[in-house]
Design a protein around this motif. Sequence first.
Motif, PDB file in Angstrom:
ATOM      1  N   GLY A 374      12.234   4.472  -2.407  1.00 26.74           N
ATOM      2  CA  GLY A 374      10.701   4.469  -1.918  1.00 26.74           C
ATOM      3  C   GLY A 374       9.632   3.852  -2.470  1.00 26.74           C
ATOM      4  O   GLY A 374       9.861   3.559  -3.943  1.00 26.74           O
ATOM      5  N   ASN A 376       5.278   4.100  -3.473  1.00 29.28           N
ATOM      6  CA  ASN A 376       4.073   4.986  -3.075  1.00 29.28           C
ATOM      7  C   ASN A 376       2.895   4.415  -3.680  1.00 29.28           C
ATOM      8  O   ASN A 376       2.974   3.780  -4.714  1.00 29.28           O
ATOM      9  N   LYS A 384      -3.224   8.473   0.240  1.00 32.63           N
ATOM     10  CA  LYS A 384      -1.740   8.319  -0.417  1.00 32.63           C
ATOM     11  C   LYS A 384      -0.940   7.692   0.737  1.00 32.63           C
ATOM     12  O   LYS A 384      -0.818   8.244   2.021  1.00 32.63           O
ATOM     13  N   GLN A 386       2.953   6.151   1.765  1.00 33.78           N
ATOM     14  CA  GLN A 386       3.999   6.172   1.289  1.00 33.78           C
ATOM     15  C   GLN A 386       5.275   5.487   2.170  1.00 33.78           C
ATOM     16  O   GLN A 386       4.885   5.570   3.345  1.00 33.78           O
ATOM     17  N   ASN A 388       9.572   5.146   2.862  1.00 36.03           N
ATOM     18  CA  ASN A 388      11.138   5.318   2.229  1.00 36.03           C
ATOM     19  C   ASN A 388      11.909   4.745   3.280  1.00 36.03           C
ATOM     20  O   ASN A 388      11.893   4.195   4.372  1.00 36.03           O
TER      21      ASN A 388
END
Length: 414
Positions: A374, A376, A384, A386, A388
Amino acid sequence: MNRRRPPQAMPKQLVRRVVSWSLLSLAWPVVCLADNYDFYSNWPTHITASDGTDVGLAVLYQYDVNQFSNDGGRFEDAATNRRKYLGLYVRKPGLYDAIAQYDFQANQWADAFVRFRSSGVIGQDLGNFRFGYSKTPVGFEGVTSTSATTFIESALPTQAVWEGRRAGIDWAFVRPHFILNIGDYFWRKDLDGNNPGRTWAGRAAWVPINRPGQVVHLGVSASREKLDWADHGNVPPAARLRARPEDGLSPIRLVDSGNLPYSKSVNRQGFEALWIDGPWSVQGEYLQAQVQHYHGKPDYNVQGFYVFTTWTLTGEARYYSDGNVGDRRYNGRDLQTIRPAHAWGAVELALRYSELDLNDGAITGGKEHDWTVGANWYLGEHLKFQTNYVWAFSDRGRLQVNPHIFEMRAQVYF
């Protein structure tokens, strides 16, 4: 853990509408009073009085994208809202804090509690007392703030074993090198009218190193959930333990115990560890659960673990406070604001391995292990992003399904 849902006891749509309109009506004056707006930090979402009392909105919005491959056509790509939390909070540092928050995506309550600091109420620190609806303590990832998780979804054992939120009272005794939590979740159902039963839970942690940017945390937790018979004793309680392959938008579980009728209780235990040294960290946990049955049926035992490591390229350390990994906006029990080292935020890389075994005796719930990488980007205090990538490997009753999952999330929170 999921169980059969009994009929709802009150009109949930009416409750949601009242809460929604009330909070939205409060939002307007909060926004209008802001005169020092800053895109990276000070958003106009709260008011602070001269005595330090802070009142504002508690919002979490997440939009996810899930794309699947190598799955034999079993999963469907999806892009939609993951969470839509809207709530109101009030807090006075050193004295109390309270929050009421509802998830309009899942149509269920999130946190709804009031917490008192004994040091501010009676002048002596005997711990913090919380009344209401909050997270149960067995599951290190589970009790981490939903806005502060390192990965988009929880690890396999956390999904299967963590009980979720329950209503009652808990006590937390917090010291720099020791934390003790004890809770009695005596409300016979949760705030949504589901999961009838009662839970006793406890968590203890030793923190031999606890300095900004340097932490060693070792903890244990345990709980006992007593399941109630639903519908005036006509429907036997049924426990169920299962997990998605670390995605949040598909209904498919590759490992699943199925309904376990005549379940009497569920015992849970966890062993957790965390190490932080500047931009590096390692976190891990072993979780297990035992479902006890009526009529002399054998217990059902499951177990799993995860371990992950993180590296923050921009040099910041993960924040730790009061026995848990904290939100990157705040530090300490009074939620003092942390200003990011860079106006454009922090960038973090992460790698996790998780494993879950739901096979026991005649129950073939399946085994699964996942690898997740991942990245971030924490942009200021409220944004935020992200991404993955998950490699999942499952085996359930000779059926092997090994999907690859690409995930993205955009998050706004304040």
